[in-house]
Design a protein around this motif. Structure first.
Motif, short mmCIF file in Angstrom:
data_model
loop_
_atom_site.label_atom_id
_atom_site.label_comp_id
_atom_site.label_asym_id
_atom_site.label_seq_id
_atom_site.Cartn_x
_atom_site.Cartn_y
_atom_site.Cartn_z
N VAL A 1 40.89 35.50 54.45
CA VAL A 1 40.37 34.40 53.79
C VAL A 1 39.37 34.97 52.74
CG1 VAL A 1 39.25 32.28 54.00
CG2 VAL A 1 40.77 33.04 55.74
N LEU A 2 39.64 34.79 51.40
CA LEU A 2 38.87 35.33 50.37
C LEU A 2 38.52 34.39 49.16
CD1 LEU A 2 40.50 38.67 49.99
CD2 LEU A 2 38.04 38.57 50.34
N ASP A 3 38.45 32.96 49.91
CA ASP A 3 38.24 31.71 48.93
C ASP A 3 36.86 31.86 48.03
OD1 ASP A 3 39.82 31.09 51.31
OD2 ASP A 3 39.59 28.81 50.57
N GLY A 4 36.99 32.00 46.64
CA GLY A 4 35.79 32.01 46.07
C GLY A 4 35.25 33.55 45.76
N ALA A 5 35.83 34.52 46.45
CA ALA A 5 35.51 35.85 46.23
C ALA A 5 35.45 36.52 44.69
CB ALA A 5 36.04 36.69 47.04
N ASN A 6 34.52 37.33 44.61
CA ASN A 6 34.59 38.09 43.31
C ASN A 6 35.28 39.63 43.58
OD1 ASN A 6 33.98 38.99 41.01
ND2 ASN A 6 31.85 38.60 40.88
N LEU A 7 36.31 39.37 42.99
CA LEU A 7 37.11 40.87 43.08
C LEU A 7 37.37 41.19 41.86
CD1 LEU A 7 39.39 39.67 45.70
CD2 LEU A 7 38.34 41.83 46.05
N ALA A 8 36.65 40.74 40.69
CA ALA A 8 36.76 41.37 39.42
C ALA A 8 36.62 42.97 39.18
CB ALA A 8 35.82 40.83 38.51
N GLY A 9 37.64 43.44 38.46
CA GLY A 9 37.64 45.00 38.17
C GLY A 9 37.94 45.46 39.65
N ALA A 10 38.55 45.11 40.60
CA ALA A 10 38.88 45.62 41.90
C ALA A 10 40.12 46.52 41.67
CB ALA A 10 39.05 44.60 43.11
N ASP A 11 40.35 47.72 42.40
CA ASP A 11 41.54 48.37 42.36
C ASP A 11 42.30 48.10 43.91
OD1 ASP A 11 43.60 50.29 42.50
OD2 ASP A 11 42.16 52.05 42.52
N LEU A 12 43.40 47.41 43.50
CA LEU A 12 44.16 46.89 44.53
C LEU A 12 45.47 47.21 44.46
CD1 LEU A 12 42.71 43.15 44.63
CD2 LEU A 12 42.25 45.01 46.52
N ARG A 13 45.81 48.32 43.86
CA ARG A 13 47.20 48.91 43.68
C ARG A 13 47.68 49.24 45.02
NH1 ARG A 13 46.05 54.36 40.77
NH2 ARG A 13 44.20 53.76 41.78
#
Length: 225
Positions: A131-143
């Motif tokens: 559950v990541l509602d409203g989370a800030n994952l800008a620029g995250a490396d999720l490859r």
């Protein structure tokens, strides 16, 4: 004799118990048979007692018979069980922060709503059902990350790298994906209703996912994070 050995155990530990027992037994034997024992017998008893005391002393010197007081069961301090540390492949950070190294981490089902995960390195991580509602994952490396069923409504994924990630059944309603790379990502049954996306990012998919390119005010607000 029991009183003597008990007192010795409290004051001098096992060494005191053995020494007190030997001395007490020697004294008892001599007291009972002193009137009838021959001189040679008395000498033998005294010599045996001395030898036993000497052996006890050697045991104390070598650490076999420690002299630490023996505590009762009630006085023994309780020990908390040792919990083994998880291996690197099943790391479960309780409070990951921006820029954290979460590569290969397991965050399945964790509640991280509103978390600041900007720029995290989470390639190959597993966040199934998180559950990541409203989370800030800008620029995250999720490859290559496992994000099946993840909840990301209102989250910022601006500039995030989601190439090859599994986003099947993910909820990205009102999220921001401007500049995000979703090349080769599995978007099966993913919900993008209200999400702000780059229409060209759909790539070679023959059918866009649910709600694709239907930006909402909430989605634009997510891009402002």
């Amino acid at each position: 004799m029991l009183v003597v050995t008990a007192a010795a155990s409290r004051s001098s530990g096992p060494f005191g118990v053995v020494t007190a027992t030997v001395v007490a037994l020697g004294a008892i034997v001599l007291a009972i048979g002193g009137a009838t024992f021959q001189r040679t017998t008395k000498i033998a008893v005294a010599a045996t007692t001395t030898i036993m005391i000497g052996l006890a002393f050697v045991g104390w010197q070598t650490g076999v018979l420690p002299d630490e007081p023996v505590q009762g069961v009630a006085a023994t301090p309780s020990r908390k069980p040792t919990i083994p540390a998880p291996s690197a492949s099943v790391i479960r950070p309780e409070h990951p922060t921006a820029g954290a190294d979460l590569r290969g981490a397991v965050l399945d089902g964790q509640h991280l709503a509103g978390a600041s995960l900007k720029g995290v390195h989470a390639s190959g991580a597993s966040m199934v059902g998180a559950v990541l509602d409203g989370a800030n994952l800008a620029g995250a490396d999720l490859r290559g990350a496992q994000l099946a069923g993840v909840r990301l409504p209102g989250a910022s994924l601006r500039g995030a790298n989601l190439a090859g990630a599994n986003l099947s059944d993910a909820v990205l309603a009102d999220a921001c994906l401007i500049g995000a790379d979703i090349t080769g990502a599995d978007l099966t049954r993913a919900n993008f209703t209200g999400a702000v996306v780059d229409p060209r990012a759909i790539g070679d998919l023959t059918e866009p996912p649910l709600g694709w390119n239907t930006p909402s005010g909430a989605g634009r607000a997510a891009c402002a994070k």
